[in-house]
Motif scaffolding. Structure first.
Motif, PDB file in Angstrom:
ATOM      1  N   PRO A   1       0.812  -1.228   0.000  1.00 56.40           N
ATOM      2  CA  PRO A   1       0.000   0.000   0.000  1.00 56.40           C
ATOM      3  C   PRO A   1       0.840   1.270   0.000  1.00 56.40           C
ATOM      4  CG  PRO A   1      -0.951  -1.596   1.499  1.00 56.40           C
ATOM      5  CD  PRO A   1       0.376  -2.155   1.064  1.00 56.40           C
ATOM      6  N   LYS A   2       1.962   1.261   0.731  1.00 57.13           N
ATOM      7  CA  LYS A   2       2.813   2.449   0.757  1.00 57.13           C
ATOM      8  C   LYS A   2       3.472   2.662  -0.599  1.00 57.13           C
ATOM      9  CE  LYS A   2       6.679   4.722   3.063  1.00 57.13           C
ATOM     10  NZ  LYS A   2       7.706   4.667   4.135  1.00 57.13           N
TER      11      LYS A   2
ATOM     12  N   SER B   1       0.947   4.172  -2.859  1.00 55.76           N
ATOM     13  CA  SER B   1       0.403   5.481  -2.473  1.00 55.76           C
ATOM     14  C   SER B   1       1.185   6.637  -3.106  1.00 55.76           C
ATOM     15  CB  SER B   1       0.423   5.634  -0.950  1.00 55.76           C
ATOM     16  OG  SER B   1       1.758   5.680  -0.458  1.00 55.76           O
TER      17      SER B   1
END
Length: 207
Positions: free
Chosen positions: A11-12, A15
């Motif tokens: 997810p990071k 992002s």
């Protein structure tokens, strides 16, 4: 001392946003910003996956297959933003992730190993070595990113971004700058040695 590589969470990695990278891609291909951003997202997945393979000690090197050519194009595009790409790699993976196209020697070895009877990709035939390598890569993709990503990369993308897309949807490059008449004359004089340009050596700095 060997630095331990610590890859961020998926997810990071996803992002991260860079509109400049996405916009430039829309200047290369006749594609919407939304579609280009989607490809950028899949490219970030690929980079994260490659870093994961290194951390986990995967011996079989991941390689961009023909089905993922559009991802490879976006990777090239991202790398051109050298500061942004370098910062992204170090911030999310802890090291600079190099793009290493196959060298000629490696291509020759590949041909001999995978096409012992001079088979080619156009024939639609695959050796057992090819099949085994593809299975290993697909298995790792599925384990790390899920089956939806696997299907998107190897089914959806090849259909959407096929040979016709690359042959007809890439914008033609045009140079908007033409040398002035004065510059053309100067170039002609330099070529015929009517004008000699000398360089001045800068003084050496003493420490």
């Amino acid at each position: 001392m060997v630095k331990t590589i610590k890859v961020c969470s998926l997810p990071k990695a996803l992002s991260y946003q860079n509109d400049n990278v996405v916009y430039r891609f829309t200047q290369l291909y006749n594609i919407s910003f939304e579609d280009a951003n989607d490809i950028f997202g899949e490219t970030k997945k690929w980079l994260w996956l490659t870093a994961q393979a290194r951390v986990q000690g995967i011996t079989t090197q991941l390689s961009i297959k023909d089905a993922l050519f559009i991802v490879d194009e976006m990777w090239h595009n991202f790398i051109l933003f050298t500061d942004d790409y370098s910062r992204y790699c170090f911030d999310h993976f802890g090291y600079f992730l190099h793009h290493k196209p196959a060298k000629q020697s490696a291509r020759s070895h590949y041909q001999k190993s995978y096409y012992p009877e001079k088979l080619n990709s156009d024939s639609g035939q695959f050796t057992q070595k090819q099949i085994s390598s593809l299975k290993q890569q697909c298995k790792f993709i599925c384990e790390q990113l899920g089956s939806d990503t696997l299907l998107k990369w190897f089914v959806e993308f090849p259909q959407r971004y096929d040979a016709d897309f690359f042959n007809h949807q890439r914008h033609q490059m045009s140079l908007g700058w033409i040398p002035t008449k004065e510059l053309q004359i100067l170039a002609a004089h330099i070529k015929t040695r009517k004008v000699v340009i000398t360089t001045r050596r800068l003084p050496t700095q003493r420490s």
